[in-house]
Design a protein around this motif. Sequence first.
Motif, PDB file in Angstrom:
ATOM      1  N   VAL A 303      43.396 135.635  42.455  1.00 11.44           N
ATOM      2  CA  VAL A 303      43.393 136.387  43.526  1.00 11.44           C
ATOM      3  C   VAL A 303      43.704 135.266  44.579  1.00 11.44           C
ATOM      4  O   VAL A 303      44.455 135.842  45.575  1.00 11.44           O
ATOM      5  CB  VAL A 303      42.054 137.017  43.751  1.00 11.44           C
ATOM      6  CG1 VAL A 303      41.777 137.809  42.674  1.00 11.44           C
ATOM      7  CG2 VAL A 303      40.983 135.885  43.925  1.00 11.44           C
ATOM      8  N   ASN A 307      46.811 137.343  45.727  1.00 13.00           N
ATOM      9  CA  ASN A 307      46.287 138.432  46.701  1.00 13.00           C
ATOM     10  C   ASN A 307      46.475 137.787  48.033  1.00 13.00           C
ATOM     11  O   ASN A 307      46.668 138.533  49.118  1.00 13.00           O
ATOM     12  CB  ASN A 307      44.993 139.174  46.436  1.00 13.00           C
ATOM     13  CG  ASN A 307      44.934 139.735  44.981  1.00 13.00           C
ATOM     14  OD1 ASN A 307      46.030 140.056  44.474  1.00 13.00           O
ATOM     15  ND2 ASN A 307      43.991 140.321  44.695  1.00 13.00           N
ATOM     16  N   LEU A 442      46.828 141.876  41.334  1.00 13.67           N
ATOM     17  CA  LEU A 442      46.401 140.922  40.284  1.00 13.67           C
ATOM     18  C   LEU A 442      47.485 140.956  39.212  1.00 13.67           C
ATOM     19  O   LEU A 442      47.734 140.219  38.224  1.00 13.67           O
ATOM     20  CB  LEU A 442      45.003 141.112  39.635  1.00 13.67           C
ATOM     21  CG  LEU A 442      43.685 140.598  40.655  1.00 13.67           C
ATOM     22  CD1 LEU A 442      42.484 141.030  39.921  1.00 13.67           C
ATOM     23  CD2 LEU A 442      43.649 139.228  40.462  1.00 13.67           C
TER      24      LEU A 442
END
Length: 480
Positions: A303, A307, A442
């Motif tokens: 992440v 992200n 993800l």
Amino acid sequence: MSDTSPQRSRLRFPSFSVQVILGLALGLLLGWVALQMGPVADGSANWLTTTLDTIGSSFVTLLKAIVPPLVFLAIVASIANLRHVTNAARLAGQTLLWFAITAAIAVAVGIGLGLLFQPGASSTLDPAAGSEPGRTGSWIDFLNGLIPGNFLGLGASTQLAEDGTASTSISFNVLQIVVVALVVGIAALRSGKAAEPFLAFNRSALAVVQKVLWWVIRLAPLGTLGLIGKAVATYGWDLLSPLATFAIAIYVGLAIVLFVVYPVILKAHGLRIRSFFRGAWPAIQLAFVSRSSIGTLPVTQRVTERNLGVPSSYASFAVPLGATTKMDGCASIYPAISAIFVAQIFGVDLSLTDYLLIAFVSVVGSAATAGLTGAVVMLTLTLSTLGLPLAGVGLLLAIDPILDMGRTAVNVAGQALVPTVVAKREGLLDVARYESSSAADLFSDDAAVPSDGAAASDEGVAADEHAADEADDRQPVSVA
């Protein structure tokens, strides 16, 4: 001639974040059912509790199994990429500095709440009921944790059961793996062209490991179901009553750090608070139910890169290091409040020097216990430094699993926060990716969104950033 074949319907699954939430809700329900069923006649867990335990522990075991190769290969690749980064030493220094800054703030919050709530003064526990823990922490553990016992940082321990049978378990020390990977990566850089075949193999192996990791992470909803269900079925909330004030103080402190301190730091660096939590939430959520920073490490790194927009060449160094030494929940808030609790239970008055010692141990002590990770080990280090009775640890063990869920969530949030902040300060953060992040990222193709400020450093290592996640892996399942 017209096609008269029947249309194939497509079964579309909910998004990954929705799947995890559904797993969490179903786990709570099944855990409650298992709790109502109670133990079987001989006192052992019922079949539903055992099933939930097996599902949850199997998922964490799979995640932990992928940690050693992932950490080693990713750090070697990141060291190789540092050839293109001119401020590598500055990045490392900034990372350690922000580890210390956030830890200092967290321990200040813990001390303040300990003085405010006075958890030991309101407890009905008998000090004589305490017992010393089986594992303790000491400053010498830092040196032991740094020196690898073998190439892979693996260790084995043998336990003798009451029936005379012996069982051997294998474990790994992530800090030692980090040290070995750093040495190998630097050696590869110093070897020049002779190391190119090795680095090429390392990149290929990393792509394979990351593909396996992708499959394991897909099981997170099922793992969440088992982990939270087992927690509810085993512990319930009855154990909280004698230590209610203590538990409330811990969770208030965790909430302040997670939802006040971290957002303030993000805002001060011009980063959207909602974007951080939206991007890091899969790792924070998994940390809460799994109670394992090391088990969550693969998701935390994923992440942070995908992200939050932190370049892989930096995240693959900072996140594993943070997983072993960056623990604002376990190493700052918890030992600070717990030390005050133990002092009050045993009638020991703490001086200003003692509070400064608590802060010192919390800021640097997590490194000293990196070879023996765990809040109990960190707490024993704090108590022994202050000269407080280690028997006080035994008073807190009953509710430790309940507290550990929140502690681990804060640990992992901090492990994702610091690389994000440092990357932003150094102009390496992919801000566009950060602001548009979601749990679905993800499983997106990294090649579609290059990391801002890191395109040059990551050029030639696209495989390192999960470019192998082909589009067909994300297609809806077709059914007749």
